[in-house]
Design an enzyme around this catalytic site. Structure first.
Site, short mmCIF file in Angstrom:
data_model
loop_
_atom_site.label_atom_id
_atom_site.label_comp_id
_atom_site.label_asym_id
_atom_site.label_seq_id
_atom_site.Cartn_x
_atom_site.Cartn_y
_atom_site.Cartn_z
N CYS A 1 17.84 -30.19 -4.74
CA CYS A 1 18.37 -30.93 -3.60
C CYS A 1 17.25 -31.83 -3.10
O CYS A 1 16.15 -31.85 -3.67
CB CYS A 1 18.92 -30.03 -2.51
SG CYS A 1 17.71 -29.02 -1.65
N CYS B 1 23.27 -31.87 -4.04
CA CYS B 1 23.65 -33.00 -3.19
C CYS B 1 23.65 -34.26 -4.04
O CYS B 1 22.93 -34.34 -5.05
CB CYS B 1 22.73 -33.15 -1.99
SG CYS B 1 21.04 -33.61 -2.38
N CYS C 1 17.24 -37.85 -9.74
CA CYS C 1 16.52 -36.94 -10.63
C CYS C 1 16.25 -37.52 -12.00
O CYS C 1 16.04 -36.79 -12.97
CB CYS C 1 17.27 -35.62 -10.76
SG CYS C 1 18.84 -35.75 -11.64
#
Length: 255
Positions: free
Chosen positions: A9, A81, A88
Site C-alpha cells: 500500500c 490500494c 509499483c
C-alpha cells in the site's frame, strides 16, 4: 516450499501491515509474508492496537520501502490500494499480481474503521489461503498419466516448449507463434495454470506465463529436455516470435 507473498500500500502504515500480520497468523506454515509501501511512513498506533486486541502478533512488523525489495522475488504481489498498484513499477516482480482495493481506515471518521478493515481483510485472506490450499492439493495429486495427458495436445505442448525456451510469454505472443485464436490459446493456458504447471502474472494489459519453478523435478526436466532436443518442433513458432511486430515489452516488474 512456502509461497512468498508481498502486500503493498502507499504508506505501509495500516492495511498492508494488517494483511501481513493476518496471513502470518493464519498460515505461516504455508507462506512467507512481507509488506511494503511506495512511500512508507511509521506504523499507525491504531494498527498495532487493533491487531493486539485480536491476539495477533505484531512483534516483527516494521515499515519497509518497496525500493528496498527490488532484488527479491515473490509468488504473489498484492496491492491494497489503487495508488500503490499504479506506482509499483519499480518493485519486485515475477509473481502473480493481485489488486485488492481497501479504503484507508486512517482517513475515516468512523471510530470502528480499523476494526472493520481488519475483519474485511481477514475474510479476504482466509479465502486466499483456501484457494491456494486447493491449488497446492491438486498439484500434489497430479500423476504421470495426468501430466502426460496435458502434454498430449500439440498446442499445449508447443506452448510449454516455447515458454521453456524463452522463459516467459504473454497470450498475444503465443497466439502469433502458434497461429491459433485467442479463446483457444487462453483455454489451453488456463488448463496448464490450473494444473500448476504454469504461473501467470499481469503487466499492464498483458498476462505473462512461465513454468512453475516448484514443479516436481521429473516434470520440469521432461519439459526442458523436450524443448532442448526438439528445436525443429518449435522453430516455426520461434521465428514468428522473432519477426512479431509490436511485440509487448516484457519488463518482469510487479505491474
Amino acid at each position: 516450499m512456502k509461497k512468498k507473498v508481498l502486500f503493498l500500500c502507499t504508506a505501509n502504515s495500516a492495511r498492508s501491515q494488517m494483511a501481513e500480520a493476518l496471513l502470518k497468523h493464519l498460515a505461516s506454515d504455508q507462506f512467507e509474508v512481507m509488506s511494503a509501501g511506495t512511500h512508507p511512513e511509521g506504523i499507525d498506533p491504531r494498527t498495532l492496537n487493533i491487531l493486539s486486541e485480536h491476539d495477533i502478533d505484531v512483534s516483527d512488523l516494521h515499515p519497509t520501502a518497496i525500493s528496498d525489495l527490488k532484488n527479491l522475488q515473490f509468488d504473489f504481489v498484492i496491492s491494497l490500494c489503487q495508488k500503490a498498484h499504479e506506482e509499483c513499477r519499480n518493485g519486485p516482480g515475477n509473481g502473480v499480481v493481485m489488486a485488492w482495493d481497501f479504503s484507508d481506515p486512517r482517513n475515516s471518521k468512523d471510530p470502528l474503521a480499523f476494526n472493520k478493515t481488519l475483519l474485511e481483510l481477514k475474510d479476504r485472506i482466509r479465502l486466499f489461503v483456501q484457494v491456494n490450499q486447493k491449488e497446492i492439493s491438486q498439484f500434489n495429486l497430479m500423476t504421470p498419466v495426468s501430466f502426460f495427458k496435458l502434454l498430449a495436445d500439440e498446442n499445449r505442448l508447443k506452448s510449454l516448449l516455447l515458454i521453456s525456451n524463452v522463459g516467459e510469454l504473454c497470450v498475444c505472443e503465443l497466439i502469433e507463434a502458434l497461429g491459433e485464436s485467442q479463446p483457444k490459446i487462453s483455454r489451453h493456458l488456463a488448463q496448464l495454470r490450473k494444473s500448476g504447471i504454469l504461473l501467470d502474472r499481469r503487466q499492464g494489459q498483458w498476462v505473462y506465463y512461465r513454468l512453475n519453478p516448484d514443479l516436481k523435478s521429473w516434470m520440469l526436466e521432461t519439459i526442458q529436455l523436450t524443448a532442448r532436443d526438439n528445436q525443429i518442433f518449435i522453430s516455426e513458432g520461434l521465428n514468428k516470435l522473432n519477426n512479431m511486430a509490436n511485440r509487448p515489452e516484457n519488463q518482469t516488474l510487479c505491474c
